[in-house]
Design a protein around this motif. Structure first.
Motif, PDB file in Angstrom:
ATOM      1  N   SER A 137       0.878  -1.291   0.110  1.00  0.00           N
ATOM      2  CA  SER A 137       0.015   0.038  -0.038  1.00  0.00           C
ATOM      3  C   SER A 137       0.827   1.342   0.089  1.00  0.00           C
ATOM      4  N   LEU A 138       2.015   1.471   0.639  1.00  0.00           N
ATOM      5  CA  LEU A 138       2.749   2.244   0.532  1.00  0.00           C
ATOM      6  C   LEU A 138       3.383   2.525  -0.678  1.00  0.00           C
ATOM      7  N   VAL A 139       3.901   1.397  -1.263  1.00  0.00           N
ATOM      8  CA  VAL A 139       4.464   1.407  -2.632  1.00  0.00           C
ATOM      9  C   VAL A 139       3.701   2.165  -3.548  1.00  0.00           C
ATOM     10  N   HIS A 140       2.265   1.684  -3.539  1.00  0.00           N
ATOM     11  CA  HIS A 140       0.949   2.259  -4.267  1.00  0.00           C
ATOM     12  C   HIS A 140       0.923   3.728  -4.107  1.00  0.00           C
ATOM     13  N   ALA A 141       0.848   4.008  -2.988  1.00  0.00           N
ATOM     14  CA  ALA A 141       0.897   5.695  -2.503  1.00  0.00           C
ATOM     15  C   ALA A 141       2.070   6.426  -3.294  1.00  0.00           C
ATOM     16  N   VAL A 142       3.153   5.714  -2.983  1.00  0.00           N
ATOM     17  CA  VAL A 142       4.471   6.369  -3.654  1.00  0.00           C
ATOM     18  C   VAL A 142       4.252   6.718  -5.352  1.00  0.00           C
ATOM     19  N   ILE A 143       3.806   5.488  -5.848  1.00  0.00           N
ATOM     20  CA  ILE A 143       3.789   5.475  -7.292  1.00  0.00           C
ATOM     21  C   ILE A 143       2.396   6.642  -7.723  1.00  0.00           C
ATOM     22  N   GLU A 144       1.436   6.630  -7.018  1.00  0.00           N
ATOM     23  CA  GLU A 144       0.403   7.433  -7.544  1.00  0.00           C
ATOM     24  C   GLU A 144       1.065   9.174  -7.287  1.00  0.00           C
ATOM     25  N   GLU A 145       1.766   9.288  -6.238  1.00  0.00           N
ATOM     26  CA  GLU A 145       2.325  10.725  -6.118  1.00  0.00           C
ATOM     27  C   GLU A 145       3.422  10.896  -7.085  1.00  0.00           C
ATOM     28  N   LEU A 146       4.286   9.950  -7.375  1.00  0.00           N
ATOM     29  CA  LEU A 146       5.201  10.046  -8.715  1.00  0.00           C
ATOM     30  C   LEU A 146       4.541  10.441 -10.030  1.00  0.00           C
ATOM     31  N   SER A 147       3.404   9.841 -10.170  1.00  0.00           N
ATOM     32  CA  SER A 147       2.760   9.937 -11.386  1.00  0.00           C
ATOM     33  C   SER A 147       2.049  11.164 -11.385  1.00  0.00           C
ATOM     34  N   ALA A 148       1.410  11.790 -10.346  1.00  0.00           N
ATOM     35  CA  ALA A 148       0.999  12.999 -10.326  1.00  0.00           C
ATOM     36  C   ALA A 148       2.060  14.191 -10.418  1.00  0.00           C
ATOM     37  N   LEU A 149       3.226  13.885 -10.206  1.00  0.00           N
ATOM     38  CA  LEU A 149       4.317  14.870 -10.166  1.00  0.00           C
ATOM     39  C   LEU A 149       4.920  14.732 -11.558  1.00  0.00           C
ATOM     40  N   GLY A 150       4.395  13.896 -12.549  1.00  0.00           N
ATOM     41  CA  GLY A 150       4.928  13.566 -13.872  1.00  0.00           C
ATOM     42  C   GLY A 150       6.145  12.770 -14.092  1.00  0.00           C
ATOM     43  N   ALA A 151       6.278  11.974 -12.879  1.00  0.00           N
ATOM     44  CA  ALA A 151       7.685  11.327 -12.762  1.00  0.00           C
ATOM     45  C   ALA A 151       7.049   9.858 -12.909  1.00  0.00           C
ATOM     46  N   GLN A 152       8.193   8.949 -13.671  1.00  0.00           N
ATOM     47  CA  GLN A 152       7.847   7.476 -13.972  1.00  0.00           C
ATOM     48  C   GLN A 152       8.599   6.806 -12.897  1.00  0.00           C
ATOM     49  N   THR A 153       7.862   5.671 -12.552  1.00  0.00           N
ATOM     50  CA  THR A 153       8.279   4.605 -11.517  1.00  0.00           C
ATOM     51  C   THR A 153       9.114   3.634 -12.237  1.00  0.00           C
ATOM     52  N   VAL A 154      10.454   3.704 -12.453  1.00  0.00           N
ATOM     53  CA  VAL A 154      11.411   2.943 -13.021  1.00  0.00           C
ATOM     54  C   VAL A 154      11.005   1.516 -12.474  1.00  0.00           C
ATOM     55  N   ASP A 155      10.901   1.264 -10.981  1.00  0.00           N
ATOM     56  CA  ASP A 155      10.818  -0.123 -10.418  1.00  0.00           C
ATOM     57  C   ASP A 155      10.563   0.213  -9.040  1.00  0.00           C
ATOM     58  N   ALA A 156       9.729  -0.724  -8.440  1.00  0.00           N
ATOM     59  CA  ALA A 156       9.691  -0.720  -7.084  1.00  0.00           C
ATOM     60  C   ALA A 156      10.155  -1.981  -6.321  1.00  0.00           C
ATOM     61  N   VAL A 157      10.866  -1.913  -5.415  1.00  0.00           N
ATOM     62  CA  VAL A 157      11.774  -3.092  -4.862  1.00  0.00           C
ATOM     63  C   VAL A 157      11.698  -3.451  -3.436  1.00  0.00           C
ATOM     64  N   LEU A 158      11.551  -4.568  -3.038  1.00  0.00           N
ATOM     65  CA  LEU A 158      11.513  -5.018  -1.702  1.00  0.00           C
ATOM     66  C   LEU A 158      12.901  -5.446  -1.384  1.00  0.00           C
ATOM     67  N   VAL A 159      13.609  -4.942  -0.507  1.00  0.00           N
ATOM     68  CA  VAL A 159      14.965  -5.621  -0.037  1.00  0.00           C
ATOM     69  C   VAL A 159      14.903  -6.178   1.407  1.00  0.00           C
ATOM     70  N   ARG A 160      15.115  -7.464   1.557  1.00  0.00           N
ATOM     71  CA  ARG A 160      14.829  -8.179   2.698  1.00  0.00           C
ATOM     72  C   ARG A 160      15.733  -9.210   2.992  1.00  0.00           C
ATOM     73  N   ASP A 161      16.514  -9.404   4.027  1.00  0.00           N
ATOM     74  CA  ASP A 161      17.542 -10.683   4.237  1.00  0.00           C
ATOM     75  C   ASP A 161      18.283 -10.898   3.205  1.00  0.00           C
ATOM     76  N   GLY A 162      18.841 -10.030   2.587  1.00  0.00           N
ATOM     77  CA  GLY A 162      19.764 -10.318   1.632  1.00  0.00           C
ATOM     78  C   GLY A 162      19.379 -10.668   0.239  1.00  0.00           C
ATOM     79  N   ARG A 163      17.850 -10.457   0.045  1.00  0.00           N
ATOM     80  CA  ARG A 163      17.555 -10.737  -1.109  1.00  0.00           C
ATOM     81  C   ARG A 163      16.593  -9.727  -1.622  1.00  0.00           C
ATOM     82  N   TRP A 164      16.231  -9.468  -2.861  1.00  0.00           N
ATOM     83  CA  TRP A 164      15.161  -8.468  -3.508  1.00  0.00           C
ATOM     84  C   TRP A 164      14.327  -9.008  -4.285  1.00  0.00           C
ATOM     85  N   TRP A 165      13.074  -8.298  -4.363  1.00  0.00           N
ATOM     86  CA  TRP A 165      11.872  -8.454  -5.105  1.00  0.00           C
ATOM     87  C   TRP A 165      11.268  -7.324  -5.963  1.00  0.00           C
TER      88      TRP A 165
END
Length: 385
Positions: A137-165
């Protein structure tokens, strides 16, 4: 100890030319290099790496922001505040990172992004829920704010315990998988940071502690500082011209910077360190040091920051204000925001000055390094002593 010194405004210097090259790295490399980019390993954090804006190439990193993760009910406000800090930059896009050890959420259906329709799962009876990455939900909120600013979201990534998604790559029908291992050894960003001597502290508190010395000034250095300050006062009382004193002081600063260059084996004696600290109380010398710190020679800047850090850590508080100011500026210009704020706050604690207050306000307002350089790199050529 130091007394007020008269000022002299130096002539203008040409504005620093921004480099033309563009560093190309993928989300996995950025995820692996977050400790180097921030100066410490982030914990339970939201990190935004903004790209482009203010005339930069679209793929050039322009601003890094990190916030502690707050409870989910604050997601919308957190997203609004963090994105609004980059509004003046007008970035082309951003990489969004959530660093958290929270387990996967169990949801009936994964929503990949705020605007994509997803068909219902066919196996909902046999498997009522599927795993989803935390803090979506936080990621979605950030994407929406970036879109309103006219900026693209290149990627949204979770970093956890030495891994990424990647949040967008989670398949709604199957949910989050096991992710991919981080590989700092193959990240070009990590390699560049290592070559440039970037320091990675164990945590944020350790970064702040670098700006606040843990040991008192040695008796030998304190005596050397008193003698150097008295020598300057005597010279002023005997009618020495400020220009001559500033030129002599600046020559001492340049010799000290050279002694701190990478690979140098020259160690500064207490007397030399004291004379540099006292010379920096002269406003023309301070202004030249500000111009040097805002320059574009990487080796020179590394040597200068090492000197400012050494002075800040060792000289008495009343002489540490300018070195702390210079350390804070150097840290901000290379993207170390936490160290920048801590050093500038120490400068104001040692001796409150309007210059330190102005630079701190600029840093807190996320003023672009290029803007600060344009303002500060206007004293005379720093090598002309």
């Amino acid at each position: 100890m130091s007394k007020s010194r008269r000022t002299r405004r130096p002539p203008a210097r040409p504005r620093r030319r921004e480099p033309e090259s563009v560093l190309r790295a993928g989300p996995a490399e950025f995820a692996a290099a977050l400790p180097e980019l921030l100066g410490f390993p982030p914990v339970e954090s939201l990190v935004l790496l903004f790209l482009g804006g203010d005339g930069r190439p679209d793929r050039r990193m322009s601003l890094t922001l990190r916030l502690d993760l707050l409870p989910a009910e604050h997601d919308r406000e957190v997203a609004r505040q963090v994105v609004s800090r980059a509004a003046a930059l007008r970035p082309w896009g951003a990489l969004v990172f959530v660093v958290s050890e929270d387990p996967d959420d169990q949801v009936a259906l994964v929503q990949p992004d705020p605007w994509r329709d997803v068909l219902p799962r066919a196996d909902v009876v046999e498997r009522p829920t599927v795993p989803d990455l935390p803090r979506r939900s936080l990621v979605h909120a950030v994407i929406e704010e970036l879109s309103a600013l006219g900026a693209q979201t290149v990627d949204a990534v979770l970093v956890r315990d030495g891994r990424w998604w990647s949040y967008p790559d989670v398949v709604p029908a199957t949910g989050a998988g096991e992710g991919t291992s981080l590989d700092p050894a193959t990240s070009r960003l990590t390699g560049i940071a290592a070559l440039s001597g970037e320091v990675v502290d164990p945590d944020r508190d350790a970064v702040v502690a670098r700006a606040w010395p843990a040991r008192p000034t040695s008796a030998e250095l304190a005596l050397a500082c008193r003698r150097a300050d008295a020598e300057l006062d005597v010279a002023i009382a005997r009618g020495a011209q400020l220009d001559d004193l500033a030129d002599d002081g600046w020559a001492q600063v340049l010799r000290a910077v050279a002694a701190c260059a990478p690979g140098s084996r020259t160690a500064l004696a207490d007397q030399e360190l004291a004379r540099v600290a006292v010379a920096l109380t002269l406003v023309p010398v301070r202004d030249r040091a500000l111009a040097l710190t805002a320059g574009d020679d990487d080796d020179l800047l590394a040597a200068a920051e090492a000197l400012w850090a050494d002075l800040n850590a060792r000289v008495p508080d009343e002489l540490a204000a300018v070195p702390a100011l210079l350390l804070g500026l150097a840290a901000w210009l290379r993207g170390a925001g936490v160290l920048a704020v801590a050093a500038l706050e120490r400068s104001l604690w040692c001796v409150p000055t309007s210059m330190a207050e102005l630079v701190l306000q600029a840093v807190v307002a996320n003023t672009e390094p290029a803007v600060l350089r344009a303002v500060l790199v206007d004293p005379e050529e720093v090598w002309a002593a």
